[in-house]
Enzyme design. Structure first.
Site, PDB file in Angstrom:
ATOM      1  CG  ASP A 175       6.026  -4.618   1.775  1.00  0.00           C
ATOM      2  OD1 ASP A 175       5.666  -3.531   1.333  1.00  0.00           O
ATOM      3  OD2 ASP A 175       6.785  -5.397   1.165  1.00  0.00           O
TER       4      ASP A 175
ATOM      5  CG  ASP B 221       4.686  -4.664  -4.679  1.00  0.00           C
ATOM      6  OD1 ASP B 221       3.831  -5.428  -5.142  1.00  0.00           O
ATOM      7  OD2 ASP B 221       4.691  -3.440  -4.894  1.00  0.00           O
TER       8      ASP B 221
HETATM    9  P1  B16 Z   1       3.547   1.464  -7.540  1.00  0.00           P
HETATM   10  P2  B16 Z   1       5.548  -2.401  -1.245  1.00  0.00           P
HETATM   11  C1  B16 Z   1       6.344  -0.868  -3.291  1.00  0.00           C
HETATM   12  O1  B16 Z   1       5.436  -1.797  -2.739  1.00  0.00           O
HETATM   13  C2  B16 Z   1       7.400  -1.579  -4.135  1.00  0.00           C
HETATM   14  O2  B16 Z   1       8.254  -2.347  -3.289  1.00  0.00           O
HETATM   15  C3  B16 Z   1       8.235  -0.564  -4.862  1.00  0.00           C
HETATM   16  O3  B16 Z   1       9.172  -1.241  -5.703  1.00  0.00           O
HETATM   17  C4  B16 Z   1       7.317   0.326  -5.708  1.00  0.00           C
HETATM   18  O4  B16 Z   1       8.062   1.337  -6.364  1.00  0.00           O
HETATM   19  C5  B16 Z   1       6.275   0.981  -4.798  1.00  0.00           C
HETATM   20  O5  B16 Z   1       5.539  -0.040  -4.120  1.00  0.00           O
HETATM   21  C6  B16 Z   1       5.302   1.829  -5.579  1.00  0.00           C
HETATM   22  O6  B16 Z   1       4.549   0.972  -6.401  1.00  0.00           O
HETATM   23  O7  B16 Z   1       4.361   1.986  -8.658  1.00  0.00           O
HETATM   24  O8  B16 Z   1       2.783   0.194  -7.879  1.00  0.00           O
HETATM   25  O9  B16 Z   1       2.646   2.507  -6.913  1.00  0.00           O
HETATM   26  O10 B16 Z   1       6.778  -3.253  -1.247  1.00  0.00           O
HETATM   27  O11 B16 Z   1       5.597  -1.220  -0.293  1.00  0.00           O
HETATM   28  O12 B16 Z   1       4.286  -3.214  -1.111  1.00  0.00           O
HETATM   29 MG    MG Z   2       7.985  -4.809  -0.391  1.00  0.00          MG
END
Ligand code: B16
Ligand code: MG
Length: 218
Positions: free
Chosen positions: A8, A10
């Site tokens: 993953d 974030d």
């Molecule tokens: P975006 P991951 C996720 O990333 C985040 O944890 C989540 O908080 C966010 O809403 C989602 O990506 C969408 O992100 O707005 O940048 O498209 O943890 O799956 O890497």
């Molecule tokens: Mg994450």
């Protein structure tokens, strides 16, 4: 046999979770919806649209699609402003070392992120070329806890889920990995990531040898 590791992004490779929180918090404030760090746990790993839907439901607010689209654009604009300054020193502890160790050992590397901004972030960190497969929010139809993102990464890496390990910081992501049949290492707190096969505080606490020992003893 371990053939691939799928990460993953974030909250596992880079500390962007705080920027997502900041941007959603700012958005919620404009709508007069209270939004706490505990509630933010429920948004981790969840797509942009599903995150907005959750926040609106907490505020009992019903909006039309046009307004929702507008709010998502503004949130993303704020988020991009916050991550604009991100550089390799913002990687979470152990990221560079562990990814390099796996690369040298010929373990395939995959990214399984819900974010539509993953390419931008990986480029800023100088990590993009390390990955053999990148599956992100632009390539999937179903948000975590659906396993699509990890199954697609495994498919692109040409490995079976039983031959891959997923590293996740979100409850929804751990559930997605387990639903897909993967061994899952949680990054964060045991009390929160109870469904993970084992939990560490950061990638700084793991190496390939330790990972293999944990998998064998499970
Ligand atoms: P975006 P991951 C996720 O990333 C985040 O944890 C989540 O908080 C966010 O809403 C989602 O990506 C969408 O992100 O707005 O940048 O498209 O943890 O799956 O890497
Ligand atoms: Mg994450």
């Amino acid at each position: 046999m371990l053939k691939a590791c799928i990460f993953d992004m974030d909250g596992v490779l880079v500390d962007t979770a705080k920027h997502h929180f900041r941007a959603w918090h700012r958005m919620a404030a404009t709508l007069s919806i209270p939004f706490t760090e505990e509630q933010n746990e429920e948004l981790k790993g969840v797509s942009r649209v599903d995150s907005l839907e959750k926040i609106l439901s907490w505020g009992n607010l019903v909006l039309d699609n046009h307004k929702k689209h507008e709010l998502m654009e503004i949130k993303n604009k704020w988020y991009l402003e916050y991550v604009n300054e991100i550089k390799s020193s913002d990687m979470l502890p152990g990221t560079q070392r562990f990814l390099s160790e796996l690369k040298v050992a010929h373990i395939k590397l995959g990214l399984g992120s819900s974010s539509k901004n993953s390419m931008l972030i990986l480029d800023k960190l100088g990590l993009r070329d390390l990955f053999d497969s990148i599956v992100d929010g632009n390539k999937i139809h179903f948000s975590k806890p659906h396993p699509e993102v990890f199954l697609k990464a495994a498919q692109e890496l040409n490995v079976h889920p039983s031959e891959a390990v997923v590293f996740e910081d979100a409850v929804s992501g751990v559930d997605a990995a387990k639903a897909g049949g993967f061994y899952c290492v949680g990054i964060g707190r045991k009390e929160v990531l109870a469904n993970a096969d084992f939990v560490i505080g950061s990638l700084n606490e793991i190496n390939l040898e330790k990972l293999k020992v944990e998998i064998t003893s499970s």
